[in-house]
Design an enzyme around this catalytic site. Structure first.
Site, mmCIF file in Angstrom:
data_model
loop_
_atom_site.group_PDB
_atom_site.id
_atom_site.type_symbol
_atom_site.label_atom_id
_atom_site.label_comp_id
_atom_site.label_asym_id
_atom_site.label_seq_id
_atom_site.Cartn_x
_atom_site.Cartn_y
_atom_site.Cartn_z
ATOM 1 N N LYS A 134 43.084 -29.348 10.186
ATOM 2 C CA LYS A 134 42.132 -28.415 9.574
ATOM 3 C C LYS A 134 42.951 -27.262 9.010
ATOM 4 C CE LYS A 134 38.098 -25.567 10.842
ATOM 5 N NZ LYS A 134 38.103 -24.885 9.586
ATOM 6 N N CYS B 24 59.809 15.997 3.467
ATOM 7 C CA CYS B 24 60.077 15.276 4.718
ATOM 8 C C CYS B 24 60.966 14.065 4.408
ATOM 9 C CB CYS B 24 58.747 14.819 5.310
ATOM 10 S SG CYS B 24 58.897 13.630 6.653
ATOM 11 N N TYR C 215 40.671 -33.481 0.748
ATOM 12 C CA TYR C 215 40.339 -34.285 1.926
ATOM 13 C C TYR C 215 38.911 -34.817 1.929
ATOM 14 C CZ TYR C 215 38.726 -29.597 3.068
ATOM 15 O OH TYR C 215 38.137 -28.365 3.021
ATOM 16 N N ARG D 191 33.094 -22.747 -2.366
ATOM 17 C CA ARG D 191 31.915 -23.242 -1.666
ATOM 18 C C ARG D 191 30.714 -22.327 -1.887
ATOM 19 N NH1 ARG D 191 32.412 -24.451 4.416
ATOM 20 N NH2 ARG D 191 32.592 -22.202 4.530
ATOM 21 N N SER E 32 29.278 -27.107 5.833
ATOM 22 C CA SER E 32 30.273 -26.542 6.719
ATOM 23 C C SER E 32 30.448 -27.530 7.881
ATOM 24 C CB SER E 32 29.747 -25.179 7.149
ATOM 25 O OG SER E 32 30.474 -24.707 8.215
ATOM 26 N N GLU F 15 42.234 -35.292 11.084
ATOM 27 C CA GLU F 15 43.025 -34.627 10.042
ATOM 28 C C GLU F 15 43.319 -33.191 10.432
ATOM 29 O OE1 GLU F 15 40.461 -34.614 6.656
ATOM 30 O OE2 GLU F 15 40.231 -36.790 6.652
ATOM 31 N N LYS G 187 36.473 -37.130 11.786
ATOM 32 C CA LYS G 187 35.427 -37.672 10.918
ATOM 33 C C LYS G 187 35.190 -39.140 11.223
ATOM 34 C CE LYS G 187 36.997 -34.652 7.187
ATOM 35 N NZ LYS G 187 37.722 -34.541 5.924
HETATM 36 S S1 IVH Z 1 35.775 -31.658 5.887
HETATM 37 C C1 IVH Z 1 31.340 -32.001 5.286
HETATM 38 N N1 IVH Z 1 38.377 -31.634 6.316
HETATM 39 O O1 IVH Z 1 37.073 -26.230 7.369
HETATM 40 C C2 IVH Z 1 32.735 -31.839 5.769
HETATM 41 N N2 IVH Z 1 37.256 -29.563 6.152
HETATM 42 O O2 IVH Z 1 35.095 -25.140 9.213
HETATM 43 C C3 IVH Z 1 33.346 -30.639 5.231
HETATM 44 N N3 IVH Z 1 38.717 -27.600 6.309
HETATM 45 O O3 IVH Z 1 34.473 -25.885 5.053
HETATM 46 C C4 IVH Z 1 34.696 -30.339 5.543
HETATM 47 N N4 IVH Z 1 40.608 -28.710 6.535
HETATM 48 O O4 IVH Z 1 36.929 -25.366 4.308
HETATM 49 C C5 IVH Z 1 37.268 -30.899 6.149
HETATM 50 N N5 IVH Z 1 40.698 -31.761 6.657
HETATM 51 C C6 IVH Z 1 39.579 -31.023 6.474
HETATM 52 C C7 IVH Z 1 39.612 -29.608 6.450
HETATM 53 C C8 IVH Z 1 38.425 -28.912 6.300
HETATM 54 C C9 IVH Z 1 40.052 -27.504 6.437
HETATM 55 C C10 IVH Z 1 37.796 -26.435 6.197
HETATM 56 C C11 IVH Z 1 36.783 -26.536 5.095
HETATM 57 C C12 IVH Z 1 35.463 -26.492 5.803
HETATM 58 C C13 IVH Z 1 35.814 -25.735 7.027
HETATM 59 C C14 IVH Z 1 34.804 -25.936 8.122
#
Ligand code: IVH
Length: 737
Positions: free
Chosen positions: A116, A440, A225, A137, A83, A114, A289
């Site tokens: 999210k 009604c 991603y 997951r 996570s 990126e 990242k």
């Molecule tokens: S990287 C080890 N990149 O957000 C790195 N996660 O809150 C793992 N998510 O479990 C995740 N967009 O479900 C990554 N561009 C993105 C993402 C992303 C959405 C989600 C993913 C992750 C969660 C964590």
């Protein structure tokens, strides 16, 4: 365990699981732990295996439509799915960078930024470039196999383009666009089904809950991603990965930034926050990242999350406004639900004047009173909701909301008595107030809209407004009255006001006339569902429609009477059991007498199970039997049936006694090339065959498709003939000629 006991337990488990699914996937407020949930599902699967006659095609253990995911097959990830650590503030983001700088001994670190995506994480496995598996997951080390459902995603290639690694786990997010979310919710609104609160819940509910035919009807999307295990290692950096994913033909995030230093990261986050308003899907933050793979490795990870990445989350947009009043809406079942009337406020791209308040309990829990300043939230196309009130700034004299008092104890639409009732998870859940008057106007309009909805008779064009108008003007009382409304009346129907008329129009009217004519020929199961018989949902309607020829037969149903009789016997059996806790045996003689009585009761129950109730699924339980029989014998029920008779509408059940497959039992496994599981089952049933959930010596054929599971092995072991779809079709035809 006796079949009767098993039937009861199966029914209980299905109810329990349905409720847990509802709470977890649709309401995001689970009551069962994952463990308890999994245990219930496993117990159900075991029972269905032991008592194949009690298995149901729509059991939660089968819902995805492939037995590899029956009760969800758990699959281990080759590399753990982690996570992310979260932050909502800039200082913490800068601290993240400072930590990495110290660890790696430099501060000009390169990052990617990126979007999210707000969906659910999934891991795809490609072997020699071929898509083989999609796994959620789950708990990080193992997840649920959702391959069959993932295959419905159009943008997901079955083969990677160009040179691909021998084995690679690719990570990404499954989501649903705002547009699709809106479409599905609109369809559900028309059917008066509960709406999904947000696209994420809808996506999660879709990938895990429904049969694959239903999944295919909902457009899931995916963006990749990340990478898990990869053999051989080919990727050097996150930006390199992004490029490769794209080159392989995989859908990727809409945009990413490759930047150096934390100031540039912060600027990119600002840009993303600006741009994301135009994205077709929900984003709840930015993922930052470390770009270089070697640096990532050096930074390492905790048990839960990598140290080289962080999620910067955007706060959902909220606004404060005044709660001017709470109005009450009445639905098709008569349930009264509160709606917040707000001082209009601009939020997330639109002006908001109303928001849902769910139910009275929630208003109390959040201590929301008329006159309060409230905070409302709206993300994208999601239904606005009242988050909280500010009691400190409450105007003097604002009193607690009481639904009964607010409507003076009467239905706000028809003025008749309301009653407090327990409601099932489908609706408001908990306790609610209900208008007791079947006639009604709100209930009539609700039922008419439902009658015409896609999943009922699909008479397109008679949605909420039109239905309400037809009822208001007295053209329709009961849904079948729609057939008596002349086309001219429909064409000239004024949906606006006297001052600002808005006429329905000839084109729309003609369409309705055509659709209602088509609906005449729909089977009993559709009509039964469409007429809003209490407790009869789509599944139950289908089961009843397959076991009765007409409404008249259903009204006197020997099967439903047998269900009630059995429930009575089971209750008596429990009461008379010598070990009964509520009714302990008084003496040895009493014990002996009761033992004998119970043996007789068991025989009677077994006779019912083997006779009229053979193959009847647990969905058709005592509650359904009771309310169906009662409704069809009630004044409104009889009125509906007599109206259908006058219209010459006599829907037919899809009962089959003899056909090509009479006496044959089929077991389905894997994914067939063209037929959906449902369709194959339908064909078998229509030809007089039976479908069972597990393979035994009595199985006539195992119909196997791609990725068939353990049932195939079992068939081979027992020497049961295994056929593919082509052979199946040939059998169907050869028998028929
Ligand atoms: S990287 C080890 N990149 O957000 C790195 N996660 O809150 C793992 N998510 O479990 C995740 N967009 O479900 C990554 N561009 C993105 C993402 C992303 C959405 C989600 C993913 C992750 C969660 C964590």
């Amino acid at each position: 365990m006796t079949p009767a006991r098993a039937q009861q337990r199966i029914a209980d488990l299905r109810t329990q699981i349905a409720r847990a699914d509802e709470l977890y996937y649709k309401r995001a407020k689970p009551e069962l732990s994952d463990f308890e949930y999994d245990a219930a599902k496993r117990e159900l699967a075991d029972l269905e295996e032991k008592f194949p006659q009690l298995a149901a095609a729509d059991s939660p253990t089968l819902r995805i439509g492939d037995d590899r995911v029956q009760g969800f097959v758990e699959v281990a990830h080759r590399q753990k799915m982690l996570s992310l650590d979260n932050t909502y503030n800039e200082a913490e983001l800068r601290a993240f960078h400072a930590r990495l700088g110290k660890l790696l001994g430099r501060d000009d670190l390169a990052y990617t930024v990126e979007p999210k995506i707000d969906g659910l994480a999934v891991s795809l496995t490609y072997e020699d470039g071929k898509f083989v598996r999609a796994v959620t997951r789950g708990k990080g080390d193992r997840g649920d196999d959702v391959t069959v459902n993932a295959r419905t995603i159009h943008s997901l290639p079955a083969k990677l383009r160009g040179a691909a690694p021998r084995l690679v786990e690719i990570r990404g997010e499954i989501y649903i666009t705002f547009e699709e979310f809106k479409r599905i919710n609109a369809e559900r609104a028309a059917a008066e089904e509960e709406l999904y609160a947000n696209p994420r819940n809808l996506a999660a509910g879709t990938i895990k809950q429904l049969d694959s035919a239903e999944v295919a009807r909902r457009k899931l999307e995916i963006a990749l991603y990340g990478m898990g295990y990869c053999e051989p290692e080919v990727v050097e950096s996150q930006s390199d990965l992004q490029k490769r994913l794209k080159a392989w033909g995989l859908p990727v995030v809409e945009k990413y930034w490759a930047v150096r230093g934390i100031d540039a990261v912060w600027a990119a986050i600002g840009e993303l926050d600006h741009l994301r308003a135009g994205f077709a899907y929900g984003t709840d933050g930015a993922v930052v990242k470390l770009d270089d793979r070697d640096q990532q490795r050096e930074a390492g990870a905790t048990d839960k999350a990598p140290r080289w990445a962080i999620a910067y989350k955007f706060k959902p947009e909220t606004a404060r406004t005044r709660l001017l009043g709470i109005t009450i809406q009445v639905g098709k079942t008569g349930i009264l639900s509160p709606v917040a009337e707000l001082e209009p406020v601009f939020l997330a791209g639109s002006t908001i004047a109303r928001a849902t308040l769910h139910n009275e309990d929630e208003i109390r829990r959040k201590d929301i009173r008329v006159g309060d300043l409230v905070e409302i939230e709206k993300a994208g196309e999601v239904i606005p909701a009242v988050l909280r009130s500010f009691p400190a700034e409450r105007p003097a004299g604002a009193t607690e909301f009481n639904l009964f008092d607010a409507v003076s104890g009467k239905c706000p639409v028809c003025g008749s008595k309301i009653a407090r009732i327990e409601v099932a998870a489908e609706e408001a859940e908990g306790v609610a107030w209900k208008c007791q008057n079947y006639d009604c106007a709100a209930q009539r309009a609700g039922r008419l809209g439902f009658f015409c909805s896609r999943r009922a008779l699909a008479i397109d064009g008679v949605g909420g407004v039109v239905a309400a108008k037809l009822v208001e003007l007295g053209h329709v009382e009961d849904p079948p009255d729609l057939y008596d409304v002349p086309v001219e009346t429909l064409a000239t129907l004024n949906l606006g006001t006297a001052d600002e008329p808005r006429v329905f129009g000839e084109k729309n009217a003609t369409k309705i006339v055509a659709a209602r004519d088509v609906a005449r020929g729909l089977p009993l199961e559709k009509w039964l569902y469409a007429l809003s018989v209490p407790d009869v949902g789509e599944t139950t309607a289908r089961e009843l429609g397959r076991r009765h020829r007409t409404f008249a037969e259903l009204a006197a149903s020997p099967l439903l009477h047998a269900v009630l009789k059995k429930a009575e016997l089971v209750a008596q059996r429990e009461w008379e059991a010598p070990a009964s806790r509520k009714n302990p045996a008084k003496s040895e003689a009493d014990k002996a007498r009761r033992k004998e009585l119970c043996a007789r009761l068991d025989e009677e129950i077994a006779a019912l199970d083997a006779g009229p109730l053979a193959g009847v699924p647990a969905d058709v339980g005592p509650a359904v039997a009771q309310s169906t029989l009662e409704f069809l014998a009630s004044v409104p029920g009889k009125r509906l049936l007599s109206k259908l008779r006058k219209l010459g509408i006599d829907p037919q059940g899809t009962v089959v006694t003899a056909g090509v497959f009479s006496g044959k039992t089929f077991v389905l496994t894997g994914t067939l090339p063209t037929l959906k599981r449902e369709e194959a089952e339908q064909k078998i049933l229509a030809a007089g065959g039976k479908v069972s959930g597990s393979v035994s010596k009595k199985t006539s054929y195992v119909l196997a498709g791609e990725e068939a599971g353990s049932k195939l092995d079992k068939a081979q072991e027992l020497g049961v003939p295994v056929i593919d779809e082509a052979k199946f079709e040939r059998l169907l035809r050869s028998g028929a000629s």
